[in-house]
Design a protein around this motif. Structure first.
Motif, PDB file in Angstrom:
ATOM      1  N   UNK A 174      -1.350  23.702   5.813  1.00  0.00           N
ATOM      2  CA  UNK A 174      -2.542  22.986   6.571  1.00  0.00           C
ATOM      3  C   UNK A 174      -2.297  22.142   7.682  1.00  0.00           C
ATOM      4  N   UNK A 175      -1.512  21.069   7.364  1.00  0.00           N
ATOM      5  CA  UNK A 175      -1.163  20.205   8.577  1.00  0.00           C
ATOM      6  C   UNK A 175      -0.330  21.035   9.792  1.00  0.00           C
ATOM      7  N   UNK A 176       0.515  21.716   9.316  1.00  0.00           N
ATOM      8  CA  UNK A 176       0.859  22.675  10.535  1.00  0.00           C
ATOM      9  C   UNK A 176      -0.041  23.383  11.383  1.00  0.00           C
ATOM     10  N   UNK A 177      -0.885  24.153  10.594  1.00  0.00           N
ATOM     11  CA  UNK A 177      -1.869  25.113  11.310  1.00  0.00           C
ATOM     12  C   UNK A 177      -2.838  24.285  11.999  1.00  0.00           C
ATOM     13  N   UNK A 178      -3.303  23.141  11.610  1.00  0.00           N
ATOM     14  CA  UNK A 178      -4.438  22.274  12.185  1.00  0.00           C
ATOM     15  C   UNK A 178      -3.737  21.377  13.413  1.00  0.00           C
ATOM     16  N   UNK A 179      -2.294  21.531  13.353  1.00  0.00           N
ATOM     17  CA  UNK A 179      -1.620  20.566  14.382  1.00  0.00           C
ATOM     18  C   UNK A 179      -1.849  19.142  14.331  1.00  0.00           C
ATOM     19  N   UNK A 180      -1.895  18.647  12.849  1.00  0.00           N
ATOM     20  CA  UNK A 180      -1.899  17.472  12.714  1.00  0.00           C
ATOM     21  C   UNK A 180      -0.903  16.455  13.379  1.00  0.00           C
ATOM     22  N   UNK A 181      -1.143  15.190  13.812  1.00  0.00           N
ATOM     23  CA  UNK A 181       0.006  14.533  13.984  1.00  0.00           C
ATOM     24  C   UNK A 181       1.317  14.466  13.485  1.00  0.00           C
ATOM     25  N   UNK A 182       1.403  14.369  12.313  1.00  0.00           N
ATOM     26  CA  UNK A 182       2.505  14.239  11.491  1.00  0.00           C
ATOM     27  C   UNK A 182       2.516  15.848  10.646  1.00  0.00           C
ATOM     28  N   UNK A 183       3.559  16.464  10.746  1.00  0.00           N
ATOM     29  CA  UNK A 183       3.777  17.789  10.382  1.00  0.00           C
ATOM     30  C   UNK A 183       5.069  18.168  10.260  1.00  0.00           C
ATOM     31  N   UNK A 184       5.621  19.247   9.554  1.00  0.00           N
ATOM     32  CA  UNK A 184       6.972  19.682   9.590  1.00  0.00           C
ATOM     33  C   UNK A 184       7.439  20.162  10.851  1.00  0.00           C
ATOM     34  N   UNK A 185       6.424  20.460  11.766  1.00  0.00           N
ATOM     35  CA  UNK A 185       6.731  20.895  13.165  1.00  0.00           C
ATOM     36  C   UNK A 185       6.877  19.841  14.176  1.00  0.00           C
ATOM     37  N   UNK A 186       6.411  18.449  13.714  1.00  0.00           N
ATOM     38  CA  UNK A 186       6.660  17.453  14.707  1.00  0.00           C
ATOM     39  C   UNK A 186       7.535  16.393  14.266  1.00  0.00           C
ATOM     40  N   UNK A 187       8.020  16.278  12.968  1.00  0.00           N
ATOM     41  CA  UNK A 187       8.621  14.941  12.581  1.00  0.00           C
ATOM     42  C   UNK A 187      10.104  15.162  13.500  1.00  0.00           C
ATOM     43  N   UNK A 188      10.608  13.925  13.849  1.00  0.00           N
ATOM     44  CA  UNK A 188      11.681  13.936  14.537  1.00  0.00           C
ATOM     45  C   UNK A 188      13.059  13.823  13.916  1.00  0.00           C
ATOM     46  N   UNK A 189      13.046  13.838  12.699  1.00  0.00           N
ATOM     47  CA  UNK A 189      14.297  13.496  11.737  1.00  0.00           C
ATOM     48  C   UNK A 189      13.998  14.286  10.293  1.00  0.00           C
ATOM     49  N   UNK A 190      15.040  14.599   9.862  1.00  0.00           N
ATOM     50  CA  UNK A 190      14.836  15.182   8.402  1.00  0.00           C
ATOM     51  C   UNK A 190      14.345  14.182   7.492  1.00  0.00           C
ATOM     52  N   UNK A 191      14.803  13.029   7.384  1.00  0.00           N
ATOM     53  CA  UNK A 191      14.442  11.830   6.723  1.00  0.00           C
ATOM     54  C   UNK A 191      13.119  11.467   6.816  1.00  0.00           C
ATOM     55  N   UNK A 192      12.347  11.661   8.188  1.00  0.00           N
ATOM     56  CA  UNK A 192      10.865  11.656   8.140  1.00  0.00           C
ATOM     57  C   UNK A 192      10.263  12.684   7.546  1.00  0.00           C
ATOM     58  N   UNK A 193      10.821  13.978   7.434  1.00  0.00           N
ATOM     59  CA  UNK A 193      10.269  14.942   6.904  1.00  0.00           C
ATOM     60  C   UNK A 193      10.140  14.451   5.354  1.00  0.00           C
ATOM     61  N   UNK A 194      11.059  14.027   4.915  1.00  0.00           N
ATOM     62  CA  UNK A 194      11.301  13.743   3.463  1.00  0.00           C
ATOM     63  C   UNK A 194      10.121  12.685   3.073  1.00  0.00           C
ATOM     64  N   UNK A 195       9.923  11.826   3.882  1.00  0.00           N
ATOM     65  CA  UNK A 195       8.836  10.885   3.878  1.00  0.00           C
ATOM     66  C   UNK A 195       7.362  11.506   3.936  1.00  0.00           C
ATOM     67  N   UNK A 196       7.571  12.412   4.810  1.00  0.00           N
ATOM     68  CA  UNK A 196       6.039  13.069   4.771  1.00  0.00           C
ATOM     69  C   UNK A 196       5.778  13.633   3.493  1.00  0.00           C
ATOM     70  N   UNK A 197       6.719  14.502   3.151  1.00  0.00           N
ATOM     71  CA  UNK A 197       6.406  15.032   1.773  1.00  0.00           C
ATOM     72  C   UNK A 197       6.306  14.389   0.586  1.00  0.00           C
ATOM     73  N   UNK A 198       6.827  13.107   0.695  1.00  0.00           N
ATOM     74  CA  UNK A 198       6.697  12.201  -0.541  1.00  0.00           C
ATOM     75  C   UNK A 198       5.256  11.642  -0.511  1.00  0.00           C
ATOM     76  N   UNK A 199       4.721  11.446   0.770  1.00  0.00           N
ATOM     77  CA  UNK A 199       3.309  10.806   1.050  1.00  0.00           C
ATOM     78  C   UNK A 199       2.214  11.794   0.340  1.00  0.00           C
ATOM     79  N   UNK A 200       2.550  13.180   0.830  1.00  0.00           N
ATOM     80  CA  UNK A 200       1.641  14.366   0.694  1.00  0.00           C
ATOM     81  C   UNK A 200       1.677  14.497  -0.931  1.00  0.00           C
ATOM     82  N   UNK A 201       2.851  14.370  -1.548  1.00  0.00           N
ATOM     83  CA  UNK A 201       3.048  14.430  -3.071  1.00  0.00           C
ATOM     84  C   UNK A 201       2.244  13.436  -3.781  1.00  0.00           C
TER      85      UNK A 201
END
Length: 274
Positions: free
Chosen positions: A65-92
């Motif tokens: 949903x975040x990718x589809x709705x182009x949320x500010x933070x999603x897997x298509x916008x994070x700069x680093x893989x560690x940021x992606x892990x932080x993002x998954x942790x917050x969603x979880x």
């Protein structure tokens, strides 16, 4: 239960998971536990999941949903893989809290654990374990793999086989044998086995494979591994014969002398006594 593996070598990232979520005596359910996202030429991600199925499905839906709705933070916008892990942790964490608040039931556990791996641009590939608390770790260089779920049965093989320069085919076979060893020892882990192999630096979707229980290669792999184990066991050196001094020392051991002596049971039933 679940078993998932992520292996990081110099040339590949290998992701493997079982598909069993319920293994009761009269009901077996299977759901995929491996998910992928990416932008060809720019970034690629693979997610493995273990834990509460409702939480896992909500996390995956929120990521989509975040990718589809182009949320500010999603897997298509994070700069680093560690940021992606932080993002998954917050969603979880968000989804765990939602289910915990909705259930309000003693003993209910909404926790889920994830492995996230992939590559962004020219940065080196990474794999991260994301804990239910939202924090994450990556794998050390001397142990280039991560596991979640029912990890204990399949880990010894990985410890002996997987190193940074392990070839792709060997890493996949090791993951499959590790998975089969776990399935043999724990009925809650079961096929199909799903595998994604990502070529480091390509930034293209990894090669996907699925091995069902009836798959000829999986059955052959299982047969050959079992035979090899029995053959290896048969070549183990025989136990050394105890010397007379060792026998004497053993018989005089204080530990043995303290063992209680049990008398034979008294049989009171005349029919049994006969």
């Amino acid at each position: 239960m679940t078993y998932c593996i992520a292996i990081k070598t110099n040339t590949h990232l290998i992701f493997a998971s079982d598909s069993r979520t319920n293994a009761g005596p009269d009901h077996v359910s299977t759901y995929s536990k491996i998910f992928s996202w990416g932008i060809p030429g720019k970034r690629q991600f693979v997610l493995l999941s273990a834990g509460n199925l409702a939480t896992t499905q909500d996390v995956v839906m929120q990521i989509n949903r975040d990718i589809r709705e182009e949320e500010e933070t999603n897997l298509h916008t994070v700069k680093y893989l560690s940021d992606a892990a932080d993002y998954v942790g917050r969603v979880s964490l968000m989804m765990q809290n939602k289910h915990n608040n909705a259930q309000m039931t003693s003993g209910f556990n909404a926790e889920s654990t994830f492995i996230l791996g992939g590559q962004i641009g020219l940065d080196p590939p990474e794999i991260f374990m994301v804990y239910p608390q939202g924090n994450h770790i990556t794998c050390p260089a001397m142990t280039p793999f991560l596991q979640i779920g029912e990890i204990k049965y399949g880990k010894p093989l990985l410890d002996r086989v997987i190193v940074e320069d392990t070839l792709e085919e060997d890493a996949i076979r090791a993951a499959m044998v590790s998975m089969d060893s776990t399935m043999r020892s724990n009925v809650t882990v079961g096929p199909p086995i799903e595998i994604i192999s990502y070529d480091v630096g390509t930034l293209t979707p990894g090669q996907y494979r699925i091995f069902r229980n009836s798959d000829a290669y999986l059955r052959l792999l299982r047969k050959r591994w079992g035979e090899a184990l029995l053959e290896a066991f048969g070549t183990l050196p025989e136990l050394p014969v105890l010397s007379e001094s060792q026998k004497a020392s053993l018989s005089s051991s204080p530990a043995l002398q303290k063992l209680p002596v049990k008398s034979a049971p008294v049989i009171s039933d005349p029919d049994i006594a006969q």
